[in-house]
Design an enzyme around this catalytic site. Structure first.
Site, PDB file in Angstrom:
ATOM      1  N   ASP A  66       6.954   7.907 -21.126  1.00 34.49           N
ATOM      2  CA  ASP A  66       7.307   7.758 -19.717  1.00 34.49           C
ATOM      3  C   ASP A  66       6.916   6.346 -19.323  1.00 34.49           C
ATOM      4  O   ASP A  66       5.718   6.020 -19.239  1.00 34.49           O
ATOM      5  CB  ASP A  66       6.559   8.788 -18.867  1.00 34.49           C
ATOM      6  CG  ASP A  66       6.858   8.660 -17.377  1.00 34.49           C
ATOM      7  OD1 ASP A  66       7.614   7.733 -16.988  1.00 34.49           O
ATOM      8  OD2 ASP A  66       6.325   9.468 -16.596  1.00 34.49           O
ATOM      9  N   VAL A  67       7.898   5.482 -19.087  1.00 35.35           N
ATOM     10  CA  VAL A  67       7.595   4.069 -18.842  1.00 35.35           C
ATOM     11  C   VAL A  67       6.793   3.847 -17.564  1.00 35.35           C
ATOM     12  O   VAL A  67       6.209   2.774 -17.367  1.00 35.35           O
ATOM     13  CB  VAL A  67       8.881   3.213 -18.799  1.00 35.35           C
ATOM     14  CG1 VAL A  67       9.588   3.234 -20.141  1.00 35.35           C
ATOM     15  CG2 VAL A  67       9.805   3.654 -17.665  1.00 35.35           C
ATOM     16  N   ASN A  93      14.833  -1.604 -20.337  1.00 34.70           N
ATOM     17  CA  ASN A  93      16.131  -1.067 -19.940  1.00 34.70           C
ATOM     18  C   ASN A  93      16.029   0.252 -19.178  1.00 34.70           C
ATOM     19  O   ASN A  93      16.925   0.585 -18.409  1.00 34.70           O
ATOM     20  CB  ASN A  93      16.995  -0.866 -21.188  1.00 34.70           C
ATOM     21  CG  ASN A  93      18.241  -0.073 -20.915  1.00 34.70           C
ATOM     22  OD1 ASN A  93      19.232  -0.571 -20.399  1.00 34.70           O
ATOM     23  ND2 ASN A  93      18.194   1.228 -21.261  1.00 34.70           N
ATOM     24  N   TYR A 157      16.878   2.149  -5.287  1.00 37.45           N
ATOM     25  CA  TYR A 157      17.408   1.476  -6.470  1.00 37.45           C
ATOM     26  C   TYR A 157      17.556  -0.026  -6.204  1.00 37.45           C
ATOM     27  O   TYR A 157      17.183  -0.865  -7.022  1.00 37.45           O
ATOM     28  CB  TYR A 157      18.759   2.094  -6.825  1.00 37.45           C
ATOM     29  CG  TYR A 157      19.371   1.586  -8.112  1.00 37.45           C
ATOM     30  CD1 TYR A 157      18.939   2.073  -9.342  1.00 37.45           C
ATOM     31  CD2 TYR A 157      20.402   0.646  -8.094  1.00 37.45           C
ATOM     32  CE1 TYR A 157      19.511   1.623 -10.532  1.00 37.45           C
ATOM     33  CE2 TYR A 157      20.975   0.194  -9.272  1.00 37.45           C
ATOM     34  CZ  TYR A 157      20.530   0.688 -10.487  1.00 37.45           C
ATOM     35  OH  TYR A 157      21.089   0.242 -11.655  1.00 37.45           O
ATOM     36  N   LYS A 161      15.585  -3.092  -8.156  1.00 38.79           N
ATOM     37  CA  LYS A 161      16.315  -4.105  -8.929  1.00 38.79           C
ATOM     38  C   LYS A 161      16.066  -5.511  -8.401  1.00 38.79           C
ATOM     39  O   LYS A 161      16.065  -6.479  -9.176  1.00 38.79           O
ATOM     40  CB  LYS A 161      17.806  -3.764  -8.947  1.00 38.79           C
ATOM     41  CG  LYS A 161      18.132  -2.493  -9.730  1.00 38.79           C
ATOM     42  CD  LYS A 161      17.604  -2.534 -11.159  1.00 38.79           C
ATOM     43  CE  LYS A 161      17.973  -1.303 -11.953  1.00 38.79           C
ATOM     44  NZ  LYS A 161      17.449  -1.356 -13.342  1.00 38.79           N
ATOM     45  N   THR A 192      28.804   4.264 -18.039  1.00 39.19           N
ATOM     46  CA  THR A 192      27.653   4.856 -18.707  1.00 39.19           C
ATOM     47  C   THR A 192      27.416   6.250 -18.128  1.00 39.19           C
ATOM     48  O   THR A 192      27.927   6.578 -17.051  1.00 39.19           O
ATOM     49  CB  THR A 192      26.378   4.025 -18.491  1.00 39.19           C
ATOM     50  OG1 THR A 192      25.991   4.121 -17.110  1.00 39.19           O
ATOM     51  CG2 THR A 192      26.586   2.563 -18.871  1.00 39.19           C
TER      52      THR A 192
END
Length: 262
Positions: A66-67, A93, A157, A161, A192
């Site tokens: 889990d990053v 990523n 989001y 970013k 994706t």
């Protein structure tokens, strides 16, 4: 002719699908010595690793992580030091999204998106730094988005970013003394799994896009590979936009058509 990444050891987060999987495949094609695939989904990760192995002879290592968890990064870091004790390329990523506006976004959703998309990048750079210092040509590639350049109704989001964009520049300034290059990649709408639920939005965006289509994962992976390679040896702190021209003024395209300008 040797591959662009021949002899390099690379770590890619969010590697079990989408852009991360495409990056991994491209790294293997370009003869990376070892690719460390990281994901929080062990089943998808193992399946993805079997797919990747068809593309070359790189050593593939998989780790569930889990990053957003500092304790997991610490354990993972120790495992990598014990196993191979080197790293040349880090690709941050991993990402999640929930397309909620300010009014819709709950604090719980905000915290999770910021944790994965922003804090995960910070932790990746922090805990891979000592390994990268040992490399002769270290490179970090952070996945941002065109929403990190403009704005987007998905508030959490967008905030994350933009933060990735800023952190990339801070890291580039600090890490340069060790020869570590740090660049951010800003994809537009890409086909994706993360974007399967917004096909109608992508269709409309294609009308404004000069290339009139969404991008493909391999097109992003080619650029990530370039940034990971020695071919980009004088690039750091850069923002690489891969959006088919959408942010170059494409929003005016429908208006121009309406008035027969072009």
């Amino acid at each position: 002719m040797a591959g662009k990444l021949k002899g390099k050891v690379a770590l890619i987060t969010g590697a079990s699908s989408g852009l991360g999987l495409a990056d991994t495949i491209e790294f293997v094609k370009e003869e990376a010595d070892t690719v460390i695939m990281v994901s929080n989904n062990s089943n998808k990760l193992n399946n993805a690793a079997e797919v990747v192995k068809r593309y070359g002879n790189s050593t593939i290592l998989t780790y569930q992580l889990d990053v957003a968890s500092e304790s997991e990064w610490k354990r993972f870091n120790q495992q990598i030091i014990k196993k191979i004790d080197r790293l040349d390329v880090l690709v941050n990523n991993a990402g999640v999204n929930k397309r909620d506006t300010f009014q819709q976004c709950t604090l719980e959703d905000w915290n999770r998106i910021i944790a994965v998309n922003q804090t995960g990048v910070f932790l990746g750079m922090k805990y891979c730094l000592e390994l990268l210092k040992k490399s002769d040509s270290p490179s970090i590639i952070n996945l941002s988005s065109i929403t990190g350049l403009t704005g987007y109704f998905a508030v959490a989001y967008t905030a994350a970013k933009w933060a990735v964009r800023g952190m990339t520049k801070s890291a580039a300034a600090e890490f340069g003394k060790w020869g570590i290059r740090v660049n951010s990649v800003h994809p537009g709408f890409i086909n994706t799994p993360l974007n399967e639920s917004i096909q109608n939005l992508i269709k409309v965006s294609n009308e404004m896009n000069p290339l009139e289509r969404a991008g493909e994962s391999f097109e992003i992976a080619k650029v990530v590979t370039f940034l990971a390679s020695n071919e980009s040896s004088y690039m750091t702190g850069s923002e690489v936009v891969i959006d088919g021209g959408l942010t170059s003024g494409g929003q005016f395209k429908p208006i121009a058509h309406q008035f027969n300008i072009y």
